[in-house]
Design a protein around this motif. Structure first.
Motif, PDB file in Angstrom:
ATOM      1  N   ILE A 187       0.915  -0.991  -0.051  1.00 58.44           N
ATOM      2  CA  ILE A 187       0.008  -0.012  -0.124  1.00 58.44           C
ATOM      3  C   ILE A 187       0.953   1.339   0.145  1.00 58.44           C
ATOM      4  N   PRO A 188       0.715   2.178  -1.013  1.00 59.84           N
ATOM      5  CA  PRO A 188       1.529   3.443  -1.015  1.00 59.84           C
ATOM      6  C   PRO A 188       1.529   4.143   0.316  1.00 59.84           C
ATOM      7  N   GLU A 189       2.743   4.579   0.694  1.00 60.35           N
ATOM      8  CA  GLU A 189       2.875   5.471   1.855  1.00 60.35           C
ATOM      9  C   GLU A 189       2.294   6.882   1.579  1.00 60.35           C
ATOM     10  N   SER A 190       2.002   7.016   0.336  1.00 61.34           N
ATOM     11  CA  SER A 190       1.386   8.420   0.078  1.00 61.34           C
ATOM     12  C   SER A 190      -0.178   8.245   0.475  1.00 61.34           C
ATOM     13  N   PHE A 191      -0.774   7.074   0.661  1.00 60.61           N
ATOM     14  CA  PHE A 191      -2.281   7.152   1.231  1.00 60.61           C
ATOM     15  C   PHE A 191      -2.312   7.380   2.445  1.00 60.61           C
ATOM     16  N   GLY A 192      -1.438   7.711   3.032  1.00 59.88           N
ATOM     17  CA  GLY A 192      -1.517   8.356   4.496  1.00 59.88           C
ATOM     18  C   GLY A 192      -1.373  10.069   4.293  1.00 59.88           C
ATOM     19  N   ALA A 193      -1.580  10.339   3.186  1.00 62.81           N
ATOM     20  CA  ALA A 193      -1.624  12.023   2.818  1.00 62.81           C
ATOM     21  C   ALA A 193      -2.376  12.027   1.777  1.00 62.81           C
ATOM     22  N   PHE A 194      -3.651  11.781   1.735  1.00 60.71           N
ATOM     23  CA  PHE A 194      -4.761  12.275   0.551  1.00 60.71           C
ATOM     24  C   PHE A 194      -4.693  13.854   0.591  1.00 60.71           C
ATOM     25  N   THR A 195      -4.906  14.524  -0.677  1.00 61.28           N
ATOM     26  CA  THR A 195      -4.969  16.035  -0.519  1.00 61.28           C
ATOM     27  C   THR A 195      -6.344  16.483  -0.295  1.00 61.28           C
ATOM     28  N   GLY A 196      -7.347  15.545  -0.272  1.00 60.68           N
ATOM     29  CA  GLY A 196      -8.523  16.210  -0.156  1.00 60.68           C
ATOM     30  C   GLY A 196      -8.977  16.591   1.285  1.00 60.68           C
ATOM     31  N   SER A 197     -10.143  17.008   1.626  1.00 62.87           N
ATOM     32  CA  SER A 197     -10.501  17.427   3.033  1.00 62.87           C
ATOM     33  C   SER A 197     -10.577  16.379   3.906  1.00 62.87           C
ATOM     34  N   SER A 198     -11.015  15.294   3.202  1.00 59.47           N
ATOM     35  CA  SER A 198     -11.053  13.998   4.052  1.00 59.47           C
ATOM     36  C   SER A 198     -10.650  12.685   3.261  1.00 59.47           C
ATOM     37  N   PRO A 199     -10.127  11.649   3.829  1.00 59.91           N
ATOM     38  CA  PRO A 199      -9.712  10.521   2.960  1.00 59.91           C
ATOM     39  C   PRO A 199     -10.775   9.808   2.463  1.00 59.91           C
ATOM     40  N   PRO A 200     -10.886   9.136   1.174  1.00 60.97           N
ATOM     41  CA  PRO A 200     -11.755   8.474   0.635  1.00 60.97           C
ATOM     42  C   PRO A 200     -11.852   7.253   1.373  1.00 60.97           C
ATOM     43  N   ASP A 201     -13.229   6.658   0.950  1.00 56.97           N
ATOM     44  CA  ASP A 201     -13.423   5.256   1.604  1.00 56.97           C
ATOM     45  C   ASP A 201     -12.535   4.433   0.542  1.00 56.97           C
TER      46      ASP A 201
END
Length: 331
Positions: free
Chosen positions: A183-197
């Motif tokens: 799982i990409p490390e970047s998935f701990g830094a989604f740029t939206g106001s909240s992370p996606p489901d």
């Protein structure tokens, strides 16, 4: 004679109002040409029989037009007897906001790169087909995307880290594929106001879940049926917004005794892992907990009494090291 002429003019005016065939065609001619090319590339299937060049394409089956611009803004092909590849011509519908090819098992090949031209896309559902190849990284350039569903395919390779750059993404479905890697490390830094489901289940993902995901306040997360390992305690906490979480059938191994949970939690599945410790007492305070499974782990001790924990069956608790108490036999 004048009265007769006025009658003829009135008759034509009435007919133009009463019958659509007398009205000007709404469909943009460029969009119509592209749709006919898509139909041709798909082998002129019966499912698209309404795509007749002599009719208005805004009235065609599985097509929607924007009422303000009369440009094609949705192409939704569902449960159709269609075979072949997704035509590259879909990339020539510049006003498209919704693209759906779903439950069409004879759709094969890779996801066409031409989709990258559709900068207005909000919803993409290419699921329940036989698409192969990688998850394209070009999706990260479609900044208006709110929903990306590539589930139930034969996609392979790793998950593009750049998907975390989508600022409006509400749901990401990559489940039921053949994805490998971590799982990409970047998935701990989604740029939206909240992370996606986040739905990554039924793949072949390996390694540890990046601790950066603990920075995200996921509402729904499904990592089940992979080969993930290690500690995921950082995904829990009283301040989280977690509602549905499925981590079943992995290799997770950590002590769950002192974990804390948000009141919003309604579904938690940990079955078939290597969890140790006791069933957390904090689960007794969760009035919304409707589904819970810790079977096939290494848990011990008495199941705490209270909340909904005794409403679950023997099957949700069995095959642990030394777990006891209702609904299991008494300690």
């Amino acid at each position: 004679m004048k009265t007769y002429s006025l009658f003829i003019i009135f008759l034509f005016y009435f007919l133009s109002l009463s019958f659509p065939c007398y009205a000007a065609e709404k469909c943009n001619p460029k969009d119509k040409k592209v749709l006919l090319k898509i139909k041709q590339d798909l082998g002129n299937p019966y499912h698209l029989a309404s795509w007749n060049p002599d009719t208005d394409c805004c009235d065609w089956y599985v097509v929607d037009c924007d009422p303000k611009t009369n440009r094609i803004n949705a192409l939704t092909v569902f449960q159709a007897n269609i075979s072949g590849q997704i035509p590259a011509a879909v990339g020539d519908l510049p006003f498209l906001e919704t693209l759906l090819f779903r439950h069409i098992t004879n759709i094969t090949g890779e996801i066409p790169s031409a989709i990258a031209k559709l900068t207005r896309l909000k919803t993409v559902r290419l699921s329940w087909t036989n698409l192969t190849g990688p998850v394209p990284s070009f999706f990260s350039k479609l900044k208006t995307l709110t929903y990306l569903d590539l589930s139930f395919n034969q996609l392979s390779g790793s998950i593009p880290p750049s998907l975390s750059l989508l600022p409006s993404l509400l749901a990401l479905h990559l489940d039921r594929n053949r994805l490998t890697g971590t799982i990409p490390e970047s998935f701990g830094a989604f740029t939206g106001s909240s992370p996606p489901d986040l739905f990554l289940s039924h793949n072949q993902l390996t390694g540890s879940v990046p601790k950066t995901l603990g920075n995200m306040n996921f509402t729904r997360i499904d990592l089940s049926r992979n080969k993930l390992e290690g500690d995921i305690s950082f995904l829990f906490g009283k301040s989280k917004a977690l509602q549905d979480a499925d981590f079943s059938r992995n290799l997770f191994e950590f002590d769950i005794t002192k974990l804390e949970f948000p009141e919003s939690l309604s579904n938690l599945d940990w079955n078939h892992n290597k969890l140790t410790g006791n069933v957390p007492v904090g689960l007794t305070t969760l009035d919304n907990l409707q589904q819970f499974n810790v079977s096939y782990n290494r848990l011990c001790g008495q199941i705490p009494v209270g909340g909904n924990l005794q409403s679950f069956t023997y099957a949700e608790y069995f095959h642990n090291r030394c777990l006891c108490g209702a609904p299991l036999p008494a300690c």
